[in-house]
Scaffold this motif. Structure first.
Motif: not given
Length: 203
Positions: A89-110
């Motif tokens: 949620p903090e990363l989302k509030a800072c403007g990070f998009k889904v693709l950046a998070l997935c490429l950064g290692g966040m694999s849990d879509i839930s």
């Protein structure tokens, strides 16, 4: 002639803010004994710190007062930020998009879904319908986001789900995935089916 090093200037009481004003860089400050907290107090930016050649963990910068926005501006990666236990949620509030998070290692879509990312965000990041369904996105959300009907069938959504998502009988008929019985069981009326061209008399 006597020469004074930066250590001498530090020893006589000059502060990091004075060093900053004098154009002395981060690497030189570190070399003469200032630490990360001193750099923050001296208004050195996260960008300047990252450029100095000494890689400080993001958690250390956060602990000293730098913000997630500061670290994003300094081009720290999502992987670095996640390792610092910064929440999604903090990363989302800072403007990070889904693709950046997935490429950064966040694999849990839930987790992304629970953090407020929408089906549209998933579609824009090319996250497949299979992962979206597993994460809890509804057929209605995915249809509205732009996902195609056949992949939604393939990942387990039913004709009833499509009916509830306001997919037309015509759109379903065009997929060649369903029988009249499937459509009737899902809730489509005979009028819906006739409008889609089903049961029309041969010319």
């Amino acid at each position: 002639k006597n020469y004074f090093g930066l250590e001498d200037l530090k020893a006589v009481g000059y502060q990091p803010v004075d060093f900053k004003k004098a154009g002395i860089n981060v690497a030189e400050c570190l070399a003469c004994g200032f630490d990360l907290g001193d750099l923050f107090a001296g208004h050195y930016t996260a960008t300047e710190i990252r450029a100095c050649g000494t890689k400080f963990p993001c958690a250390d910068l956060i602990a000293e007062g730098y913000t997630i926005e500061n670290l994003k501006a300094a081009m720290y990666s999502v992987e670095d930020l996640l390792q610092a236990n910064i929440s999604v949620p903090e990363l989302k509030a800072c403007g990070f998009k889904v693709l950046a998070l997935c490429l950064g290692g966040m694999s849990d879509i839930s987790i992304l879904r629970e953090s407020g990312y929408t089906a549209v965000n998933m579609y824009e990041a090319n996250v497949t319908a299979v992962y979206c369904k597993a994460a809890g996105y509804s057929c209605t959300e995915l249809i509205r986001a732009g996902y195609e009907i056949i992949p939604l069938f393939e990942c387990g959504f039913t004709a009833k789900d499509m009916f509830e998502a306001n997919v037309t009988a015509d759109a379903l008929y065009q997929t060649k995935q369903l029988t009249f019985q499937n459509l009737r069981s899902a809730g489509f009326t005979l009028t819906d089916c006739r409008a889609a061209g089903m049961g029309a008399s041969a010319a």
